[in-house]
Design a protein around this motif. Structure first.
Motif, short mmCIF file in Angstrom:
data_model
loop_
_atom_site.label_atom_id
_atom_site.label_comp_id
_atom_site.label_asym_id
_atom_site.label_seq_id
_atom_site.Cartn_x
_atom_site.Cartn_y
_atom_site.Cartn_z
N PHE A 181 4.84 26.62 54.30
CA PHE A 181 6.00 27.99 53.90
C PHE A 181 5.06 29.11 54.01
CE2 PHE A 181 7.03 31.05 50.43
CZ PHE A 181 8.33 30.97 50.85
N ILE A 182 3.56 28.96 53.74
CA ILE A 182 2.86 30.28 53.49
C ILE A 182 2.53 30.53 55.18
CG2 ILE A 182 0.39 31.09 53.53
CD1 ILE A 182 0.35 29.64 51.02
N ALA A 183 2.53 29.47 56.03
CA ALA A 183 2.32 30.05 57.44
C ALA A 183 3.49 30.50 58.12
CB ALA A 183 1.85 28.58 58.14
N SER A 184 4.69 29.99 57.59
CA SER A 184 6.00 30.53 58.14
C SER A 184 6.48 31.94 57.66
CB SER A 184 7.06 29.25 57.81
OG SER A 184 8.33 29.82 58.00
N GLU A 185 6.58 31.98 56.42
CA GLU A 185 7.16 33.21 55.75
C GLU A 185 6.21 34.43 55.54
OE1 GLU A 185 10.36 33.33 55.36
OE2 GLU A 185 10.41 31.38 56.46
N LEU A 186 4.92 34.08 54.97
CA LEU A 186 3.96 35.10 54.81
C LEU A 186 3.21 35.50 56.08
CD1 LEU A 186 2.77 33.95 51.17
CD2 LEU A 186 4.77 35.45 51.98
N LEU A 187 2.81 34.55 56.91
CA LEU A 187 1.77 34.99 57.83
C LEU A 187 2.72 34.96 59.24
CD1 LEU A 187 -1.17 32.80 57.03
CD2 LEU A 187 -0.72 35.15 56.55
N LEU A 188 3.91 34.69 59.12
CA LEU A 188 4.82 34.70 60.24
C LEU A 188 4.18 34.15 61.54
CD1 LEU A 188 6.04 38.28 59.97
CD2 LEU A 188 7.40 36.24 59.09
N MET A 189 3.47 32.87 61.56
CA MET A 189 3.06 31.97 62.64
C MET A 189 4.09 31.24 63.21
SD MET A 189 -0.16 30.49 60.84
CE MET A 189 -1.79 31.35 60.73
N ALA A 190 3.73 30.95 64.62
CA ALA A 190 4.79 30.28 65.41
C ALA A 190 5.03 28.78 64.94
CB ALA A 190 4.19 30.21 66.91
N GLU A 191 5.79 27.99 65.56
CA GLU A 191 6.21 26.66 65.01
C GLU A 191 4.84 25.70 65.03
OE1 GLU A 191 9.20 23.04 65.66
OE2 GLU A 191 9.64 24.89 66.63
N GLY A 192 4.27 25.89 66.04
CA GLY A 192 2.99 24.89 66.36
C GLY A 192 2.01 25.23 65.30
N TRP A 193 1.69 26.47 64.83
CA TRP A 193 0.63 26.59 63.73
C TRP A 193 1.30 26.24 62.33
CZ3 TRP A 193 -3.78 27.64 65.33
CH2 TRP A 193 -4.16 28.19 66.60
N GLN A 194 2.50 26.40 62.37
CA GLN A 194 3.19 25.83 60.90
C GLN A 194 2.72 24.45 60.78
OE1 GLN A 194 7.30 27.08 60.82
NE2 GLN A 194 6.94 29.15 61.54
N ILE A 195 3.00 23.54 62.02
CA ILE A 195 2.70 22.16 61.72
C ILE A 195 1.34 22.10 61.31
CG2 ILE A 195 2.67 20.05 63.34
CD1 ILE A 195 5.54 21.23 64.62
N LEU A 196 0.58 22.78 62.30
CA LEU A 196 -0.87 22.39 61.94
C LEU A 196 -1.24 22.74 60.51
CD1 LEU A 196 -3.62 21.90 63.29
CD2 LEU A 196 -3.92 24.33 63.82
N ALA A 197 -0.72 23.93 60.09
CA ALA A 197 -0.80 24.23 58.61
C ALA A 197 -0.52 23.34 57.62
CB ALA A 197 -0.32 25.68 58.26
N ALA A 198 0.80 22.74 57.89
CA ALA A 198 1.34 21.50 57.03
C ALA A 198 0.11 20.42 56.98
CB ALA A 198 2.49 21.28 57.70
N ALA A 199 -0.22 19.88 58.29
CA ALA A 199 -1.21 18.84 58.24
C ALA A 199 -2.22 19.11 57.64
CB ALA A 199 -1.42 18.69 60.02
N LEU A 200 -2.86 20.60 57.70
CA LEU A 200 -4.01 20.88 56.99
C LEU A 200 -3.65 20.88 55.42
CD1 LEU A 200 -6.96 21.90 57.31
CD2 LEU A 200 -6.00 24.29 57.29
N GLY A 201 -2.63 21.39 55.19
CA GLY A 201 -2.30 20.95 53.63
C GLY A 201 -2.30 19.61 53.30
N GLY A 202 -1.75 18.89 54.05
CA GLY A 202 -1.59 17.51 53.59
C GLY A 202 -3.15 16.69 53.43
N ILE A 203 -3.88 17.02 54.32
CA ILE A 203 -5.19 16.82 54.26
C ILE A 203 -5.98 17.23 53.22
CG2 ILE A 203 -7.42 16.53 55.48
CD1 ILE A 203 -5.79 16.51 58.31
N THR A 204 -5.95 18.28 52.93
CA THR A 204 -6.50 19.13 51.94
C THR A 204 -5.97 18.30 50.80
OG1 THR A 204 -6.52 21.25 52.80
CG2 THR A 204 -6.99 21.08 50.57
N GLY A 205 -4.83 18.15 50.56
CA GLY A 205 -4.24 17.36 49.32
C GLY A 205 -4.77 15.99 48.98
#
Length: 149
Positions: free
Chosen positions: A92-116
């Motif tokens: 959500f942060i990558a998509s709405e706040l940082l306005l990143m492309a879809e590939g970066w959003q997927i990478l941010a989601a994976a990074l969030g899952g690994i961090t969690g």
């Protein structure tokens, strides 16, 4: 409270190694259900865990222990929900706040899952179970019939 009766399989001083009786998930379907397929797939190795007793116990003796349910809920939340929540939050942060492309959003989601996952792993290690002894069953003597009784 979750209660389970376990058997003492080994002793090492005051530490007894306990083993739970393995129960079939479903005994009525004769192996046609999914739970028995998974049981066969992952094996049926019996696991033991150590517990320190104040009173003396013997090998073969049955012991009933209890575990507080609220700790199980905390573990389940940490293990399942925290990685999912952080994954969605990072996406959500990558998509709405940082306005990143879809590939970066997927990478941010994976990074969030690994961090969690790593946060949950350290958090679960810090949670301690409050296991209480409910009953130490006496060793039963097998009864045999003697001729003439």
């Amino acid at each position: 409270m979750i209660e389970q009766t376990l058997t003492v399989v080994a002793l090492d001083g005051h530490i007894a190694y306990l083993e739970a009786q393995q129960k079939q998930a479903c005994e009525g379907c004769n192996g046609r259900c999914g739970s028995q397929v998974f049981g066969k797939l992952f094996g049926t190795a019996k696991k033991t865990f150590p517990y320190r007793f104040d009173l003396p116990v013997e090998v073969g003796q049955k012991v009933t222990l209890s575990l507080d349910d609220s700790l199980v809920v905390k573990h389940a939340f940490a293990v399942y929900m925290l990685p999912l929540f952080l994954s969605l939050t990072f996406a959500f942060i990558a998509s709405e706040l940082l306005l990143m492309a879809e590939g970066w959003q997927i990478l941010a989601a994976a990074l969030g899952g690994i961090t969690g996952f790593f946060i949950a792993k350290t958090r679960v290690k810090s949670l301690k179970h409050d296991i209480k002894v409910i009953k130490i069953h006496p060793i039963s003597i097998p009864l045999t019939q003697i001729d003439g009784d």
